[in-house]
Design a protein around this motif. Structure first.
Motif, PDB file in Angstrom:
ATOM      1  N   ARG A  94      26.579  23.326  33.836  1.00  0.00           N
ATOM      2  CA  ARG A  94      25.830  22.488  34.768  1.00  0.00           C
ATOM      3  C   ARG A  94      26.467  22.476  36.152  1.00  0.00           C
ATOM      4  NH1 ARG A  94      28.027  19.050  30.785  1.00  0.00           N
ATOM      5  NH2 ARG A  94      29.683  17.709  31.568  1.00  0.00           N
ATOM      6  N   TYR A  95      27.631  23.086  36.276  1.00  0.00           N
ATOM      7  CA  TYR A  95      28.285  23.172  37.583  1.00  0.00           C
ATOM      8  C   TYR A  95      28.796  24.591  37.757  1.00  0.00           C
ATOM      9  CZ  TYR A  95      31.690  22.535  41.327  1.00  0.00           C
ATOM     10  OH  TYR A  95      32.393  22.660  42.505  1.00  0.00           O
ATOM     11  N   THR A  96      28.381  25.244  38.814  1.00  0.00           N
ATOM     12  CA  THR A  96      28.958  26.547  39.148  1.00  0.00           C
ATOM     13  C   THR A  96      29.206  26.580  40.646  1.00  0.00           C
ATOM     14  OG1 THR A  96      26.796  27.597  39.446  1.00  0.00           O
ATOM     15  CG2 THR A  96      27.842  27.830  37.273  1.00  0.00           C
ATOM     16  N   ASN A  97      30.112  27.432  41.051  1.00  0.00           N
ATOM     17  CA  ASN A  97      30.412  27.589  42.475  1.00  0.00           C
ATOM     18  C   ASN A  97      30.826  29.034  42.690  1.00  0.00           C
ATOM     19  OD1 ASN A  97      31.110  27.372  45.123  1.00  0.00           O
ATOM     20  ND2 ASN A  97      32.439  25.602  44.874  1.00  0.00           N
ATOM     21  N   TRP A  98      29.858  29.930  42.516  1.00  0.00           N
ATOM     22  CA  TRP A  98      30.125  31.353  42.593  1.00  0.00           C
ATOM     23  C   TRP A  98      30.511  31.760  44.003  1.00  0.00           C
ATOM     24  CZ3 TRP A  98      30.515  34.024  38.240  1.00  0.00           C
ATOM     25  CH2 TRP A  98      29.793  33.611  37.097  1.00  0.00           C
ATOM     26  N   ALA A  99      31.434  32.717  44.076  1.00  0.00           N
ATOM     27  CA  ALA A  99      31.705  33.354  45.368  1.00  0.00           C
ATOM     28  C   ALA A  99      30.442  34.085  45.807  1.00  0.00           C
ATOM     29  CB  ALA A  99      32.871  34.333  45.230  1.00  0.00           C
ATOM     30  N   PRO A 100      30.288  34.262  47.122  1.00  0.00           N
ATOM     31  CA  PRO A 100      29.102  34.976  47.609  1.00  0.00           C
ATOM     32  C   PRO A 100      28.953  36.338  46.927  1.00  0.00           C
ATOM     33  CG  PRO A 100      30.336  34.036  49.451  1.00  0.00           C
ATOM     34  CD  PRO A 100      31.163  33.820  48.209  1.00  0.00           C
ATOM     35  N   GLY A 101      27.763  36.635  46.477  1.00  0.00           N
ATOM     36  CA  GLY A 101      27.520  37.930  45.843  1.00  0.00           C
ATOM     37  C   GLY A 101      27.807  37.970  44.357  1.00  0.00           C
ATOM     38  N   GLU A 102      28.432  36.917  43.819  1.00  0.00           N
ATOM     39  CA  GLU A 102      28.724  36.860  42.385  1.00  0.00           C
ATOM     40  C   GLU A 102      27.693  35.978  41.678  1.00  0.00           C
ATOM     41  OE1 GLU A 102      30.941  38.630  40.954  1.00  0.00           O
ATOM     42  OE2 GLU A 102      32.327  39.195  42.540  1.00  0.00           O
ATOM     43  N   PRO A 103      27.459  36.147  40.398  1.00  0.00           N
ATOM     44  CA  PRO A 103      28.006  37.232  39.574  1.00  0.00           C
ATOM     45  C   PRO A 103      27.246  38.529  39.807  1.00  0.00           C
ATOM     46  CG  PRO A 103      26.577  35.854  38.257  1.00  0.00           C
ATOM     47  CD  PRO A 103      26.606  35.248  39.627  1.00  0.00           C
ATOM     48  N   ASN A 104      27.966  39.640  39.939  1.00  0.00           N
ATOM     49  CA  ASN A 104      27.293  40.910  40.244  1.00  0.00           C
ATOM     50  C   ASN A 104      27.410  41.934  39.123  1.00  0.00           C
ATOM     51  OD1 ASN A 104      29.959  41.521  40.465  1.00  0.00           O
ATOM     52  ND2 ASN A 104      29.898  42.175  42.603  1.00  0.00           N
ATOM     53  N   HIS A 105      28.090  41.555  38.029  1.00  0.00           N
ATOM     54  CA  HIS A 105      28.195  42.473  36.887  1.00  0.00           C
ATOM     55  C   HIS A 105      28.540  43.886  37.342  1.00  0.00           C
ATOM     56  CE1 HIS A 105      26.900  39.576  33.894  1.00  0.00           C
ATOM     57  NE2 HIS A 105      25.972  39.180  34.743  1.00  0.00           N
ATOM     58  N   GLN A 106      29.575  43.949  38.170  1.00  0.00           N
ATOM     59  CA  GLN A 106      29.977  45.227  38.749  1.00  0.00           C
ATOM     60  C   GLN A 106      30.212  46.265  37.657  1.00  0.00           C
ATOM     61  OE1 GLN A 106      33.423  44.931  41.313  1.00  0.00           O
ATOM     62  NE2 GLN A 106      32.375  46.274  42.747  1.00  0.00           N
ATOM     63  N   ASN A 107      29.634  47.434  37.841  1.00  0.00           N
ATOM     64  CA  ASN A 107      29.779  48.536  36.885  1.00  0.00           C
ATOM     65  C   ASN A 107      29.369  48.142  35.467  1.00  0.00           C
ATOM     66  OD1 ASN A 107      30.897  50.064  38.981  1.00  0.00           O
ATOM     67  ND2 ASN A 107      32.928  49.256  38.544  1.00  0.00           N
ATOM     68  N   ASN A 108      28.543  47.115  35.346  1.00  0.00           N
ATOM     69  CA  ASN A 108      28.139  46.635  34.030  1.00  0.00           C
ATOM     70  C   ASN A 108      29.316  46.187  33.186  1.00  0.00           C
ATOM     71  OD1 ASN A 108      25.487  46.307  33.575  1.00  0.00           O
ATOM     72  ND2 ASN A 108      25.108  48.349  32.722  1.00  0.00           N
ATOM     73  N   GLY A 109      30.458  45.940  33.811  1.00  0.00           N
ATOM     74  CA  GLY A 109      31.676  45.708  33.037  1.00  0.00           C
ATOM     75  C   GLY A 109      32.291  44.344  33.205  1.00  0.00           C
ATOM     76  N   GLU A 110      31.555  43.360  33.693  1.00  0.00           N
ATOM     77  CA  GLU A 110      32.160  42.052  33.922  1.00  0.00           C
ATOM     78  C   GLU A 110      31.512  41.018  33.013  1.00  0.00           C
ATOM     79  OE1 GLU A 110      33.574  41.993  38.454  1.00  0.00           O
ATOM     80  OE2 GLU A 110      31.432  41.802  38.226  1.00  0.00           O
ATOM     81  N   ASN A 111      32.285  40.544  32.048  1.00  0.00           N
ATOM     82  CA  ASN A 111      31.763  39.540  31.119  1.00  0.00           C
ATOM     83  C   ASN A 111      32.447  38.196  31.243  1.00  0.00           C
ATOM     84  OD1 ASN A 111      30.025  41.401  30.065  1.00  0.00           O
ATOM     85  ND2 ASN A 111      31.341  41.927  28.339  1.00  0.00           N
ATOM     86  N   CYS A 112      33.503  38.138  32.030  1.00  0.00           N
ATOM     87  CA  CYS A 112      34.314  36.932  32.074  1.00  0.00           C
ATOM     88  C   CYS A 112      34.560  36.536  33.522  1.00  0.00           C
ATOM     89  CB  CYS A 112      35.657  37.158  31.388  1.00  0.00           C
ATOM     90  SG  CYS A 112      35.504  38.027  29.823  1.00  0.00           S
ATOM     91  N   VAL A 113      34.973  35.284  33.718  1.00  0.00           N
ATOM     92  CA  VAL A 113      35.014  34.730  35.063  1.00  0.00           C
ATOM     93  C   VAL A 113      36.414  34.254  35.416  1.00  0.00           C
ATOM     94  CG1 VAL A 113      34.038  32.973  36.597  1.00  0.00           C
ATOM     95  CG2 VAL A 113      32.600  34.033  34.839  1.00  0.00           C
ATOM     96  N   LYS A 114      36.817  34.606  36.636  1.00  0.00           N
ATOM     97  CA  LYS A 114      38.074  34.131  37.182  1.00  0.00           C
ATOM     98  C   LYS A 114      37.804  33.096  38.254  1.00  0.00           C
ATOM     99  CE  LYS A 114      41.389  37.908  36.738  1.00  0.00           C
ATOM    100  NZ  LYS A 114      41.904  39.136  37.370  1.00  0.00           N
ATOM    101  N   ALA A 115      38.628  32.043  38.246  1.00  0.00           N
ATOM    102  CA  ALA A 115      38.687  31.174  39.404  1.00  0.00           C
ATOM    103  C   ALA A 115      39.514  31.896  40.456  1.00  0.00           C
ATOM    104  CB  ALA A 115      39.337  29.845  39.041  1.00  0.00           C
ATOM    105  N   HIS A 116      39.087  31.832  41.693  1.00  0.00           N
ATOM    106  CA  HIS A 116      39.778  32.530  42.761  1.00  0.00           C
ATOM    107  C   HIS A 116      39.902  31.608  43.957  1.00  0.00           C
ATOM    108  CE1 HIS A 116      41.083  35.803  45.323  1.00  0.00           C
ATOM    109  NE2 HIS A 116      40.181  35.466  46.203  1.00  0.00           N
ATOM    110  N   TYR A 117      41.103  31.597  44.528  1.00  0.00           N
ATOM    111  CA  TYR A 117      41.322  30.752  45.703  1.00  0.00           C
ATOM    112  C   TYR A 117      41.627  31.606  46.918  1.00  0.00           C
ATOM    113  CZ  TYR A 117      43.422  27.611  49.017  1.00  0.00           C
ATOM    114  OH  TYR A 117      43.705  26.922  50.165  1.00  0.00           O
ATOM    115  N   GLU A 118      40.965  31.310  48.024  1.00  0.00           N
ATOM    116  CA  GLU A 118      41.292  31.941  49.294  1.00  0.00           C
ATOM    117  C   GLU A 118      41.435  30.853  50.345  1.00  0.00           C
ATOM    118  OE1 GLU A 118      38.510  34.892  50.728  1.00  0.00           O
ATOM    119  OE2 GLU A 118      38.654  35.918  48.803  1.00  0.00           O
ATOM    120  N   GLU A 119      42.441  31.019  51.192  1.00  0.00           N
ATOM    121  CA  GLU A 119      42.572  30.064  52.291  1.00  0.00           C
ATOM    122  C   GLU A 119      41.434  30.260  53.274  1.00  0.00           C
ATOM    123  OE1 GLU A 119      46.416  28.765  53.907  1.00  0.00           O
ATOM    124  OE2 GLU A 119      47.197  30.492  52.818  1.00  0.00           O
ATOM    125  N   ASP A 120      40.978  29.160  53.833  1.00  0.00           N
ATOM    126  CA  ASP A 120      39.876  29.248  54.802  1.00  0.00           C
ATOM    127  C   ASP A 120      40.346  29.948  56.076  1.00  0.00           C
ATOM    128  OD1 ASP A 120      38.130  27.959  53.125  1.00  0.00           O
ATOM    129  OD2 ASP A 120      38.770  25.967  53.793  1.00  0.00           O
TER     130      ASP A 120
END
Ligand SMILES: [Ca+2]
Length: 120
Positions: A94-120
């Motif tokens: 019920r809560y998601t906050n995808w990075a822009p462009g995600e989820p993109n299932h790159q190369n059909n090989g992405e089944n799992c999700v990482k939290a990722h932090y970037e400084e503004d």
């Protein structure tokens, strides 16, 4: 509230009625999930159901500054059902906050999700 909840073991942090802990091992998603379950606290990779939980987990990533690693596996995955994401602990998504462009299932090989932090 966190103040009212007193059930977290040592090294775990209460956020709301859940306990969180971060681990530094570098491993595959499935192994990380199994490793969490082995703690025997009905534990899983973290589910994130609110901005509060997300901000707490981001702070954990920032604090680690371990080999500039600012990624961490979370429980969101589509291992079981193709392209339908679910939390490994059974929470409703019920809560998601995808990075822009995600989820993109790159190369059909992405089944799992990482939290990722970037400084503004
Ligand atoms: Ca991707």
């Amino acid at each position: 509230s966190a103040a009212a909840y007193k059930g977290c073991p040592d090294h775990w942090t209460a956020i709301g009625d859940k306990c969180f802990r971060t681990f530094d091992e570098e491993t595959e998603w499935r192994e990380a999930e199994y490793s969490c379950r082995e703690h025997g606290l009905d534990s899983h990779l973290a589910s994130i159901n609110s901005l509060e939980e997300q901000e707490f987990l981001e702070a954990q990533l920032v604090n680690r500054e371990c080999n500039n690693q600012t990624d961490a596996w979370i429980g969101l995955n589509c291992e079981r059902r193709d392209r339908l994401f679910e939390w490994s602990n059974g929470d409703d998504v019920r809560y998601t906050n995808w990075a822009p462009g995600e989820p993109n299932h790159q190369n059909n090989g992405e089944n799992c999700v990482k939290a990722h932090y970037e400084e503004d």
